[in-house]
Design an enzyme around this catalytic site. Structure first.
Site, short mmCIF file in Angstrom:
data_model
loop_
_atom_site.label_atom_id
_atom_site.label_comp_id
_atom_site.label_asym_id
_atom_site.label_seq_id
_atom_site.Cartn_x
_atom_site.Cartn_y
_atom_site.Cartn_z
N SER A 35 0.81 -1.09 0.07
CA SER A 35 -0.09 0.15 -0.05
C SER A 35 0.81 1.25 -0.05
CB SER A 35 -0.95 0.08 1.15
OG SER A 35 -1.67 -0.99 1.18
N1 SAM Z 1 -1.05 -3.48 4.02
C1 SAM Z 1 -0.49 -4.36 2.76
C2 SAM Z 1 0.87 -3.96 2.52
O1 SAM Z 1 1.42 -2.77 2.83
O2 SAM Z 1 1.41 -4.67 2.00
C3 SAM Z 1 -1.22 -4.39 1.87
C4 SAM Z 1 -1.54 -5.45 0.99
S1 SAM Z 1 -2.74 -5.45 -0.52
C5 SAM Z 1 -3.08 -4.03 -0.84
C6 SAM Z 1 -3.94 -6.30 0.13
C7 SAM Z 1 -3.79 -7.81 0.28
O3 SAM Z 1 -5.01 -8.38 0.68
C8 SAM Z 1 -3.24 -8.49 -0.93
O4 SAM Z 1 -2.18 -9.23 -0.32
C9 SAM Z 1 -4.27 -9.50 -1.03
O5 SAM Z 1 -3.80 -10.93 -1.62
C10 SAM Z 1 -5.05 -9.74 0.21
N2 SAM Z 1 -6.33 -10.35 0.44
C11 SAM Z 1 -7.38 -10.06 -0.69
N3 SAM Z 1 -8.47 -10.66 0.02
C12 SAM Z 1 -8.13 -11.18 1.02
C13 SAM Z 1 -8.88 -12.17 2.09
N4 SAM Z 1 -9.96 -12.45 1.93
N5 SAM Z 1 -8.10 -12.49 3.07
C14 SAM Z 1 -6.88 -12.27 3.43
N6 SAM Z 1 -6.10 -11.57 2.62
C15 SAM Z 1 -6.88 -11.21 1.30
#
Ligand code: SAM
Length: 218
Positions: free
Chosen positions: A68
């Site tokens: 993010s």
């Molecule tokens: N705060 C994190 C970072 O700075 O790296 C943000 C990661 S990204 C914007 C969002 C993450 O949510 C992704 O890695 C995605 O695979 C995960 N994600 C999506 N749906 C999910 C779910 N149902 N359960 C767990 N993780 C999920």
């Protein structure tokens, strides 16, 4: 990601500038800014892209996902009002950067990621950096009932609605922060659990996240 984990004056200087940018953009919580100043964000990047690590931008981390934008991390963290010892569920570990920020603030963090590749990476990188959350791999849209209730729940992917099942896993007085909207844009939503049955919901600014995918999601 082959890391040498170098963190010298160049990286620390770049972090200081990033903190200034976030302050100028309206982030006020001193503890959040201190945590941003401390966590080496370049460790989450391949060495080729270290130059990108302290720009206020999201960046691809593989598997179609992103680390993010620092502003978004700071914004969501500020809304959580983390107190030392808070039990926090983070849904969407991704790179693990946000996880480190929560740990720096003294939270006890349970973090869940659905993508196995990312999970396997963070369980190696974070402990190597000295950060020790409880890691889970699976669908976080249902929360993690075994460890509920939580003081705070943070969703770092865009949801189509606020999953009822997550609200039920908040302590009374607990807060959920979740981006809610369609594929293109989501409003940041905070929900405060005021009693066993009552919740207060607030809608804030617009962001764009990767989708929350799962049983209580897209
Ligand atoms: N705060 C994190 C970072 O700075 O790296 C943000 C990661 S990204 C914007 C969002 C993450 O949510 C992704 O890695 C995605 O695979 C995960 N994600 C999506 N749906 C999910 C779910 N149902 N359960 C767990 N993780 C999920």
């Amino acid at each position: 990601m082959a890391h040498k984990f170098v963190d010298n004056y160049r990286e620390r200087g770049a972090r200081k500038k990033l903190v200034e940018i976030l302050g100028d953009r309206g982030i006020q919580d001193k503890n959040v800014l201190k945590a941003i100043a401390k966590v080496p964000r370049h460790y989450f990047f391949d060495e080729t892209f270290w130059i990108q690590a302290y720009k206020d931008i999201a960046f691809p981390i593989g598997d179609g996902q992103t680390i993010s934008q620092p502003y978004t991390v700071a914004y969501q963290t500020e809304l959580l009002h983390i107190k030392r010892g808070d039990k926090v569920l983070e849904i969407g570990t991704g790179s693990g950067y946000q996880t480190c920020i929560l740990l720096e603030l003294g939270a006890q963090v349970y973090t869940i990621e659905r993508k196995e590749n990312l999970f396997n990476r963070t369980i190696q990188v974070l402990p190597h950096m000295g950060y020790h959350p409880e890691f889970f791999c699976g669908d976080g849209s249902k929360g993690i009932l075994e460890h509920a209730p939580y003081d705070k729940i943070l969703v770092t992917a865009g949801a189509p609605f606020v999953p009822e099942i997550l609200l039920k896993q908040l302590k009374i007085g607990g807060v959920l922060v979740i981006p809610v909207g369609d594929e293109n844009a989501q409003k940041m939503v905070t929900v405060l659990r005021v009693s066993e049955t009552d919740y207060e919901k607030f809608e804030l600014d617009t962001f764009r996240f990767v989708p929350l995918v799962g049983d209580q999601a897209w």
